[in-house]
Design a protein around this motif. Sequence first.
Motif, PDB file in Angstrom:
ATOM      1  N   ASP A  30       0.799  -1.221   0.000  1.00 47.02           N
ATOM      2  CA  ASP A  30       0.000   0.000   0.000  1.00 47.02           C
ATOM      3  C   ASP A  30       0.832   1.272   0.000  1.00 47.02           C
ATOM      4  O   ASP A  30       0.288   2.358   0.054  1.00 47.02           O
ATOM      5  CB  ASP A  30      -0.994  -0.010   1.171  1.00 47.02           C
ATOM      6  CG  ASP A  30      -0.311  -0.011   2.524  1.00 47.02           C
ATOM      7  OD1 ASP A  30       0.932  -0.010   2.569  1.00 47.02           O
ATOM      8  OD2 ASP A  30      -1.026   0.003   3.538  1.00 47.02           O
ATOM      9  N   HIS A  35      -3.020   2.375  -1.814  1.00 46.64           N
ATOM     10  CA  HIS A  35      -3.443   3.330  -0.775  1.00 46.64           C
ATOM     11  C   HIS A  35      -2.676   4.613  -1.073  1.00 46.64           C
ATOM     12  O   HIS A  35      -3.245   5.603  -1.512  1.00 46.64           O
ATOM     13  CB  HIS A  35      -3.148   2.759   0.616  1.00 46.64           C
ATOM     14  CG  HIS A  35      -3.645   3.601   1.751  1.00 46.64           C
ATOM     15  ND1 HIS A  35      -4.564   4.610   1.594  1.00 46.64           N
ATOM     16  CD2 HIS A  35      -3.363   3.581   3.091  1.00 46.64           C
ATOM     17  CE1 HIS A  35      -4.798   5.169   2.783  1.00 46.64           C
ATOM     18  NE2 HIS A  35      -4.089   4.568   3.693  1.00 46.64           N
TER      19      HIS A  35
ATOM     20  N   PHE B  98      -4.202   4.153  12.085  1.00 47.80           N
ATOM     21  CA  PHE B  98      -4.805   4.960  11.030  1.00 47.80           C
ATOM     22  C   PHE B  98      -5.277   6.306  11.595  1.00 47.80           C
ATOM     23  O   PHE B  98      -5.769   6.373  12.720  1.00 47.80           O
ATOM     24  CB  PHE B  98      -6.019   4.232  10.422  1.00 47.80           C
ATOM     25  CG  PHE B  98      -5.650   3.275   9.316  1.00 47.80           C
ATOM     26  CD1 PHE B  98      -6.026   3.523   8.006  1.00 47.80           C
ATOM     27  CD2 PHE B  98      -4.909   2.128   9.592  1.00 47.80           C
ATOM     28  CE1 PHE B  98      -5.684   2.644   6.989  1.00 47.80           C
ATOM     29  CE2 PHE B  98      -4.559   1.256   8.580  1.00 47.80           C
ATOM     30  CZ  PHE B  98      -4.946   1.508   7.276  1.00 47.80           C
ATOM     31  N   ALA B 115     -10.103   7.194   6.189  1.00 48.55           N
ATOM     32  CA  ALA B 115      -8.970   6.717   6.980  1.00 48.55           C
ATOM     33  C   ALA B 115      -7.706   6.642   6.130  1.00 48.55           C
ATOM     34  O   ALA B 115      -7.751   6.245   4.963  1.00 48.55           O
ATOM     35  CB  ALA B 115      -9.288   5.330   7.542  1.00 48.55           C
ATOM     36  N   VAL B 116      -6.597   7.061   6.729  1.00 54.91           N
ATOM     37  CA  VAL B 116      -5.296   7.018   6.059  1.00 54.91           C
ATOM     38  C   VAL B 116      -4.286   6.397   7.014  1.00 54.91           C
ATOM     39  O   VAL B 116      -4.237   6.754   8.199  1.00 54.91           O
ATOM     40  CB  VAL B 116      -4.817   8.433   5.671  1.00 54.91           C
ATOM     41  CG1 VAL B 116      -3.434   8.382   5.025  1.00 54.91           C
ATOM     42  CG2 VAL B 116      -5.808   9.113   4.740  1.00 54.91           C
ATOM     43  N   SER B 117      -3.502   5.480   6.490  1.00 52.27           N
ATOM     44  CA  SER B 117      -2.484   4.829   7.310  1.00 52.27           C
ATOM     45  C   SER B 117      -1.524   5.866   7.902  1.00 52.27           C
ATOM     46  O   SER B 117      -1.023   6.744   7.202  1.00 52.27           O
ATOM     47  CB  SER B 117      -1.700   3.833   6.459  1.00 52.27           C
ATOM     48  OG  SER B 117      -0.543   3.430   7.160  1.00 52.27           O
ATOM     49  N   ARG B 119       1.416   5.542   8.640  1.00 52.00           N
ATOM     50  CA  ARG B 119       2.765   5.446   8.075  1.00 52.00           C
ATOM     51  C   ARG B 119       2.950   6.359   6.873  1.00 52.00           C
ATOM     52  O   ARG B 119       4.064   6.586   6.418  1.00 52.00           O
ATOM     53  CB  ARG B 119       3.057   4.013   7.608  1.00 52.00           C
ATOM     54  CG  ARG B 119       3.166   2.976   8.698  1.00 52.00           C
ATOM     55  CD  ARG B 119       3.457   1.592   8.110  1.00 52.00           C
ATOM     56  NE  ARG B 119       2.362   1.130   7.259  1.00 52.00           N
ATOM     57  CZ  ARG B 119       2.422   0.986   5.946  1.00 52.00           C
ATOM     58  NH1 ARG B 119       3.549   1.261   5.293  1.00 52.00           N
ATOM     59  NH2 ARG B 119       1.377   0.569   5.264  1.00 52.00           N
TER      60      ARG B 119
END
Lengths: 208, 208
Positions: A30, A35, B98, B115-117, B119
């Motif tokens: 991702d 993502h 997240f 939602a966004v990771s 990382r």
Amino acid sequence: MIQLPDAVRDLRARILAEGEVIGTDILKIDSFLNHQVDVRLLEDAGTELARRFAHAGATKVITVEASGIVPAAFTARALGVPLLFAKKALPSTIREGFFSSEVRSFTKNRTFDVAVSGRLISPADCLLIVDDFLAHGSTVQGLLHVAQQAGAQVAGVGIVVEKGFQSAGAALRAQGLEVVSLVVIEEMREGYIRFAEEAAPELRSARR
Amino acid sequence: MIQLPDAVRDLRARILAEGEVIGTDILKIDSFLNHQVDVRLLEDAGTELARRFAHAGATKVITVEASGIVPAAFTARALGVPLLFAKKALPSTIREGFFSSEVRSFTKNRTFDVAVSGRLISPADCLLIVDDFLAHGSTVQGLLHVAQQAGAQVAGVGIVVEKGFQSAGAALRAQGLEVVSLVVIEEMREGYIRFAEEAAPELRSARR
């Protein structure tokens, strides 16, 4: 020595550098595919898929939202045809005038419908199916079912990353479809990925 | 006479030719924007947004799946930065690690999370928010909230079609954000669309 297309070589390198294998069947990429997206890499991938299907007479490229959209958009752009992305919907919300098909998500362990407006596909169309991943193939089967309802032809199936150790690619090819996967993974486990058509399997540097 | 950028002129022409106004606040342009996509048109739109934000120092373009992805991908490509698309999820499914924010969909009359990771965004990032439509602005507010949680800067907001008669654009500008909308609709009803910055409103040929 076989010369790999640049898009394939670059995809493999990024999978090895940034991929995380979870268990034996989840590949998390991702950071550049589904993502966060390395747009230049996916442009090259889409352009390569278009080159491989240049002969097929596609009138539209079709995918399912959301992570198939970027490679499909670049394939469509290179072929000079529109992109069509099927909507994911709960079965109860599908409206009249839509072609739809039930799809099982193995990753999320649930069922949803893919739906395309009946105004946007006709028997005059020849659809090139493009997606980011091919694993169990349920999304592709859903799109084939949609094409069938519309009476449209199918030009083939273009995939960025196929999990060759799952059955979908072989099943689609057995149906007589032309399936092009830029990268085919034959085997993976934590810390190890083996691509198809490589004579010497070796330990790779994929994280985890 | 003011010369419109090609992307703006082409978008307006397609909206008038193919748009359907339903009631006074729904504009259906799914034949080229958010179901079927005219990739070349959206490439021009994304490239124009990149040109307008060339000064802003964006390190990533961020959007929400699914219909913002194509314009955002072409903006990212023109700026030479990665694309990041926030996932839509049910609040219960958001995982640890997240950043997420609740968003209200007025069209679908329900609530979901974007939602966004964690990382993938850091305080070193400067995010350019891109979306296909700006109406009530809840998606953009959700992404602003995500950026804030990450400690990231926001370069601005680039929109393909803004409904200027709804409040979101003004509210975002009042927050001090630079908002660029390629097309702004001031008023619409069945068979009639008036774009912003047009001196002489006139009856248009939009269907219905």
